[in-house]
Design a protein around this motif. Structure first.
Motif, PDB file in Angstrom:
ATOM      1  N   UNK A  99      70.407  42.252   3.579  1.00  0.00           N
ATOM      2  CA  UNK A  99      70.771  43.571   3.909  1.00  0.00           C
ATOM      3  C   UNK A  99      69.896  44.466   4.159  1.00  0.00           C
ATOM      4  N   UNK A 100      69.650  44.893   5.049  1.00  0.00           N
ATOM      5  CA  UNK A 100      68.421  46.176   5.191  1.00  0.00           C
ATOM      6  C   UNK A 100      69.180  47.346   5.839  1.00  0.00           C
ATOM      7  N   UNK A 101      68.809  48.530   5.124  1.00  0.00           N
ATOM      8  CA  UNK A 101      69.303  49.739   5.792  1.00  0.00           C
ATOM      9  C   UNK A 101      69.297  51.026   4.764  1.00  0.00           C
ATOM     10  N   UNK A 102      70.117  51.892   4.760  1.00  0.00           N
ATOM     11  CA  UNK A 102      70.173  52.932   3.930  1.00  0.00           C
ATOM     12  C   UNK A 102      71.223  52.777   2.925  1.00  0.00           C
ATOM     13  N   UNK A 103      70.793  53.558   1.929  1.00  0.00           N
ATOM     14  CA  UNK A 103      71.700  53.713   0.424  1.00  0.00           C
ATOM     15  C   UNK A 103      71.408  54.968  -0.249  1.00  0.00           C
ATOM     16  N   UNK A 104      72.165  55.389  -1.063  1.00  0.00           N
ATOM     17  CA  UNK A 104      72.405  56.577  -1.764  1.00  0.00           C
ATOM     18  C   UNK A 104      71.891  56.064  -3.331  1.00  0.00           C
ATOM     19  N   UNK A 105      71.543  57.044  -4.036  1.00  0.00           N
ATOM     20  CA  UNK A 105      71.150  56.636  -5.649  1.00  0.00           C
ATOM     21  C   UNK A 105      72.624  56.057  -6.134  1.00  0.00           C
ATOM     22  N   UNK A 106      72.229  54.895  -7.038  1.00  0.00           N
ATOM     23  CA  UNK A 106      73.312  54.165  -7.467  1.00  0.00           C
ATOM     24  C   UNK A 106      74.032  53.202  -6.950  1.00  0.00           C
ATOM     25  N   UNK A 107      73.603  53.051  -5.588  1.00  0.00           N
ATOM     26  CA  UNK A 107      74.377  52.062  -4.663  1.00  0.00           C
ATOM     27  C   UNK A 107      73.349  50.729  -4.871  1.00  0.00           C
ATOM     28  N   UNK A 160      73.099  47.998  -3.280  1.00  0.00           N
ATOM     29  CA  UNK A 160      72.929  47.475  -1.976  1.00  0.00           C
ATOM     30  C   UNK A 160      72.709  48.434  -0.797  1.00  0.00           C
ATOM     31  N   UNK A 161      72.484  48.230   0.380  1.00  0.00           N
ATOM     32  CA  UNK A 161      72.475  49.221   1.320  1.00  0.00           C
ATOM     33  C   UNK A 161      73.950  49.372   1.692  1.00  0.00           C
ATOM     34  N   UNK A 162      74.527  50.448   2.052  1.00  0.00           N
ATOM     35  CA  UNK A 162      75.717  50.895   2.544  1.00  0.00           C
ATOM     36  C   UNK A 162      75.789  50.984   4.057  1.00  0.00           C
ATOM     37  N   UNK A 163      74.889  50.975   4.771  1.00  0.00           N
ATOM     38  CA  UNK A 163      74.790  51.062   6.181  1.00  0.00           C
ATOM     39  C   UNK A 163      73.544  50.440   6.579  1.00  0.00           C
ATOM     40  N   UNK A 164      73.660  49.818   7.840  1.00  0.00           N
ATOM     41  CA  UNK A 164      72.355  49.031   8.044  1.00  0.00           C
ATOM     42  C   UNK A 164      72.836  47.588   9.112  1.00  0.00           C
ATOM     43  N   UNK A 165      72.098  46.576   8.450  1.00  0.00           N
ATOM     44  CA  UNK A 165      72.405  45.185   9.327  1.00  0.00           C
ATOM     45  C   UNK A 165      71.917  44.174   8.555  1.00  0.00           C
ATOM     46  N   UNK A 166      72.735  42.813   8.486  1.00  0.00           N
ATOM     47  CA  UNK A 166      72.070  41.594   8.233  1.00  0.00           C
ATOM     48  C   UNK A 166      71.603  40.826   9.475  1.00  0.00           C
ATOM     49  N   UNK A 167      71.472  39.613   9.250  1.00  0.00           N
ATOM     50  CA  UNK A 167      71.067  38.788  10.335  1.00  0.00           C
ATOM     51  C   UNK A 167      72.053  38.846  11.586  1.00  0.00           C
ATOM     52  N   UNK A 168      73.179  39.008  11.214  1.00  0.00           N
ATOM     53  CA  UNK A 168      74.164  38.664  12.241  1.00  0.00           C
ATOM     54  C   UNK A 168      74.870  39.931  12.762  1.00  0.00           C
TER      55      UNK A 168
END
Length: 705
Positions: A246-254, A256-264
């Motif tokens: 998963x790639x995208x944006x996150x806030x401190x203490x998350x 993994x990214x909370x919004x963004x995309x994976x391969x699919x």
């Protein structure tokens, strides 16, 4: 007299000793000297940094990846992580003073930690517990090895429960619970439900192959957040041998990214403000120890808590009593006692749902995760490699009964208005694969998501849901621009996202029009400004002579507009703009790009766009009188799946990946691109990523890049 002098000296000496002891007890020096144990668990993970400093974290397991992400984020912004983690323990006031103590009060009032303690093992899967505990260990390792960066004694080591508490505490603030609490504590009228609350907003766009000029599917993530602090975006990419990618944006203490995309697939979030908060007036009895309910009385729960609040070098204890009734937490003020019930009351599984979303590999898996309904609010705009696009007005609606004014203050002495369940996910508005082929959300009512003929109908939804009705300029403008395009190419979509204009139907244009209707005879300075404003072309692109003036006038009235309150008289706004521009430039028509600036380290760059525009730039007045960007467009990502379903992405951050290290080359390396409205590559697949990796290392090792 001598005896009084001795007493005075003795008291002064005692107070000085107490003050010194207090300063030592809460001193950052003590935090740096204390011993923090290193976590015992070993994790198999590497951190790879690309040319822009973005971390690409690769772990053997999902937990390993979370451990590595925690280390990478700690490297880039440990100070903010420490503040957020202090808040998860109800200790933010020790770091930031009264403002932080207000959050600590909410932490105790809502009973967040008790909810987490009760539900940690029962409501969270073993896999998610491993992930949050590994993330906590990654922060602990960094804290142990970098004592010079610690400020709060006794905070470390943190735990997985702290991570979960952070999600549970902050999620209801996104739909406005904090504004209700603030009004009740401050003895003020309740805020107007279903409003935006602040100038913060977001944009999200999805275009299906049927509308795309090249048959691709596109998704734009464009959440508007502060440019620094606990809800500023951070970009990362996490992968593991267990399928996390998963790639995208996150806030401190998350973890993994909370919004963004994976391969699919991928998704963008925008804040929505459904009415998910209900307030009940209690009738107290027995000297305030009980309250009436269904013909009898019940004891009012109470508990004494201490808020530790920093005032300069000292941290002082402030006692508070928190109350609870059958409806939920209670605030007692001058007007009486008020119980609060809200859509996510008692919920702690937000991190579980986000985790399942990141792991989804198709629409059915993603929807199954959404049906958890643990994320109480925020819109989702979805797209995937098959060409499907969708909009979800995600909200955890209470199951309310008719016969009550749910937007007002409810009677607290009856069970008839005490809802006990939330409606299922599918009860909320959702629009999947509209015939128009595109979707937009910009913090607006769900009835305006695409072009005419493809939208949802408000009459299909009960008013008991409390769905917001506001329409933003950004929504009006985006839908109008995209509706006029028979086909939407990548450049077309980006031009819409970067648009600086204002729709004639928008509240901002109505405010400008009101200024143009003023009778300013007898006020020659304001009349000249009005004449200049009449030449404004309705955009903040920096090309018009009236742009700087229009920016200040819109800024002046926007806060009230976003609160659904009457804006200040437009004459005041015009007078304020004339005064500021004349004092700064000796004229009222300076170039807007000289007035509106992005400042970061030694960089001082011009900006276009402005408050309420799709190119969202919100500002404060700097020491030199210019407007300095501090909120709005921040992390932006454009994701594309081509005809064959292959994904690629571009992104931009307003500053860079090293968010709190001025000495780093990544402190502001993205700022020039951001100011120009350009994107950088966001490398994802191994083939494109490998040649753009500049260093690889493990947590605990020297970064070297």
């Amino acid at each position: 007299m001598k005896r009084w002098a001795k007493w005075s000296l003795g008291i002064a000496g005692t107070l000085a000793a107490i003050a010194a002891a207090d300063a030592i007890a809460f001193s950052p020096l003590r935090a740096r000297l204390e011993s923090v144990p290193e976590p015992a668990a070993a994790h198999d993970v590497v951190i790879r940094r690309d040319r822009w400093g973005v971390p690409h974290v690769k772990g053997r397991t999902d937990a390993d990846a979370a451990f590595g992400l925690a280390w990478a984020q700690s490297e880039d912004d440990f100070a903010t992580l420490e503040q957020v983690l202090a808040g998860t323990r109800g200790r933010l006031g020790e770091l930031t003073g009264p403002k932080g103590a207000a959050q600590d009060y909410a932490y105790h009032l809502l009973g967040v930690r008790a909810d987490v303690d009760r539900g940690y093992e029962a409501k969270l899967s073993p896999q998610v517990r491993k992930v949050v505990e590994a993330y906590a260990d990654g922060v602990n390792l960094y804290a142990a090895r970098h004592p010079e960066e610690r400020h709060l004694p006794g905070l470390f080591p943190v735990t997985g429960k702290d991570i979960v508490s952070g999600f549970a505490l902050t999620s209801p603030f996104f739909f406005g619970l904090d504004h209700t609490l603030g009004a009740l504590v401050g003895d003020k009228p309740l805020p107007n439900d279903s409003n935006l609350g602040t100038e913060k907003g977001s944009n999200a766009f999805a275009v299906a192959p049927s509308r795309s000029a090249d048959g691709a599917t596109r998704l734009i993530l464009n959440s508007h957040q502060p440019w620094s602090g606990p809800v500023a975006w951070y970009e990362a990419h996490v992968t593991s041998g267990e399928g996390l990618d998963m790639a995208g944006g996150l806030f401190p203490i998350a973890p993994f990214p909370l919004t963004g995309h994976n391969r699919d697939l991928g998704w963008a979030n925008t804040v929505n403000r459904p009415d998910l908060v209900d307030v009940y007036r209690l009738t107290l009895t027995d000297g305030g120890k009980s309250y009436r309910f269904d013909g009898g009385t019940r004891p009012l729960g109470s508990r004494r808590v201490w808020l530790w609040v920093r005032f300069g070098p000292f941290v002082l204890p402030v006692p508070k009593t928190v109350y609870r009734a059958i409806q939920g937490p209670v605030i007692v003020n001058k007007a009486g006692a008020f119980a609060i019930r809200y859509g996510s009351i008692g919920e702690i599984a937000q991190v579980e749902q986000y985790y399942r979303l990141t792991k989804a590999r198709n629409y059915d898996e993603w929807i199954a995760a959404m049906r958890m309904a643990a994320i109480p609010a925020t819109n989702f705009v979805y797209a995937d490699r098959t060409g499907r696009i969708a909009f979800f007005y995600n909200a955890r609606f209470p199951e309310r009964t008719s016969g009550f004014d749910w937007r007002g203050i409810l009677p607290g002495d009856t069970s008839r208005d005490l809802w006990r369940r939330q409606l299922p996910f599918d009860a909320a508005p959702q629009l999947v694969d509209p015939p128009s082929g595109f979707l937009v959300n910009a913090n607006n009512a769900p009835w305006l998501a695409t072009q005419q003929g493809s939208n949802l109908h408000r009459t299909a939804y009960s008013p008991l849901l409390g769905i917001e009705e506001n329409v933003t300029n950004r929504a009006l403008r985006a839908v109008a621009l995209l509706s006029a395009m028979p086909k939407v190419g990548a450049d077309d979509l980006w031009r819409v996202k970067m648009d600086t204009g204002f729709d004639p139907r928008s509240a901002e244009r109505h405010y400008i029009d009101a200024a143009l209707r003023l009778d300013l005879r007898g006020s020659p300075d304001l009349a000249r400004a009005q004449a200049l404003l009449r030449t404004w072309d309705g955009t903040l692109d920096g090309h018009g002579a009236a742009d700087a003036l229009a920016f200040i006038v819109v800024k002046y009235g926007l806060r009230a507009i976003y609160h659904n309150e009457p804006p200040p008289p437009p004459r005041e706004a015009l007078a304020d703009a004339v005064k500021r521009l004349t004092e700064l430039y000796g004229r009222i028509d300076p170039p807007m790009t000289d007035l509106v600036r992005l400042r970061r380290g030694s960089l001082d760059l011009p900006l276009t766009g402005g408050p309420g525009a799709l190119r969202a730039i919100y500002t404060h007045y700097g020491d030199d009188g210019r407007l300095v960007g501090d909120l709005g467009d921040s992390f932006i990502m454009l994701v594309t799946w081509d005809k064959a379903g292959k994904v690629r992405a571009q992104s931009i951050h307003q500053f860079g990946s090293a968010t709190s290290h001025p000495e780093s080359r990544h402190y502001a390396d993205q700022a020039p691109l951001f100011a120009r409205g350009a994107l950088k590559p966001a490398w994802f697949g191994e083939q494109e990523l490998a040649p753009n990796i500049v260093c690889t290392y493990r947590p605990g090792a020297r970064r070297g890049c």
